[in-house]
Design a protein around this motif. Structure first.
Motif, mmCIF file in Angstrom:
data_model
loop_
_atom_site.group_PDB
_atom_site.id
_atom_site.type_symbol
_atom_site.label_atom_id
_atom_site.label_comp_id
_atom_site.label_asym_id
_atom_site.label_seq_id
_atom_site.Cartn_x
_atom_site.Cartn_y
_atom_site.Cartn_z
ATOM 1 N N HIS A 80 5.400 -2.299 -6.332
ATOM 2 C CA HIS A 80 4.741 -2.071 -5.052
ATOM 3 C C HIS A 80 3.243 -2.324 -5.176
ATOM 4 N N HIS A 81 2.772 -3.330 -4.467
ATOM 5 C CA HIS A 81 1.333 -3.616 -4.388
ATOM 6 C C HIS A 81 0.693 -3.771 -5.767
ATOM 7 N N ILE A 95 5.496 -5.508 -0.710
ATOM 8 C CA ILE A 95 4.374 -5.137 0.153
ATOM 9 C C ILE A 95 4.887 -4.419 1.394
ATOM 10 N N TYR A 101 -3.646 -6.778 -0.980
ATOM 11 C CA TYR A 101 -2.299 -6.217 -1.070
ATOM 12 C C TYR A 101 -1.896 -5.845 -2.495
#
Length: 220
Positions: A61-62, A93, A119
């Motif tokens: 995640h990110h 994302i 991001y």
């Protein structure tokens, strides 16, 4: 958009995805300790080698911090004459699609591309950048593919979300997913077939992945 999607080198691989591809051949959705997973990058790489995976994308995640160590592990294995998966750069994302918070898998994008900088800071963005169209634009600017993750896990029907994703230029979605979260990954009947049919009718790409957060790459 369809022409650019077809030209991406990962597109040819995704066209081979079927219900039996995961977890032993392809895995385009998994996590490490670089976000909320339990496997260290090197441990995940070792399991990918043991499984005999052909293609892998780690989608923290990110974050993309796991990529370098996994790539190095695969390079060492190849240098020893062992078969190693093709590693694609990946990230998961968060964004808003139809007013619903969803996850987008960015796959096969260029390293350190400025369009994705916001991001890749370990957490979801806020403001206009959180909108799905902004996320897709950023992924495409980085020469990647944008796929809707696990379309049947959200509060809105997957048919509505896939239709909206198609309008915004998404390249596809995660067709084969274990919504039952079984100890060993297996695609959920009926739901996955329906998603795959929807994607096929729209000529969108299909991916698969274990969404591993635990200690075993063969399941979630």
């Amino acid at each position: 958009m369809a022409a650019a999607r077809s030209a991406h080198p990962l597109a040819a691989v995704l066209r081979q995805v079927d219900p039996a591809s995961c977890p032993t051949r392809f895995n385009f959705h998994c996590h490490t300790t670089c976000s909320d997973g339990s496997l260290a990058p090197a441990a995940l790489a070792d399991q990918a080698l043991a499984l005999g995976l052909e293609h892998l994308a780690v989608t923290d995640h990110h974050a993309t911090g796991a990529h370098g160590e996994i790539h190095a592990t695969f390079e060492r294995a190849a240098g020893e004459g062992r078969p190693a998966p093709t590693l694609w750069r990946g990230v998961e994302i968060s964004c808003l699609l139809e007013g619903c918070l969803v996850h987008v898998l960015g796959l096969g994008f260029a390293e350190e591309h400025p369009s994705l900088h916001a991001y890749l800071q370990g957490q979801a963005v806020v403001g206009a950048a959180l909108r799905a169209e902004a996320v897709v634009e950023a992924i495409h600017a980085a020469e990647g593919l944008a796929l809707l993750a696990h379309p049947a896990r959200y509060r809105l029907p997957f048919q509505r979300l896939i239709a909206a994703a198609d309008r915004l230029g998404f390249d596809g979605a995660e067709a084969w997913y274990d919504y039952g979260l079984q100890p060993r990954w297996s695609p959920t009947p009926l739901v996955c077939e329906s998603i795959a049919r929807e994607l096929s009718q729209r000529r969108l790409l299909m991916s698969c992945g274990t969404d591993t957060h635990g200690l075993h790459l063969h399941g979630r």
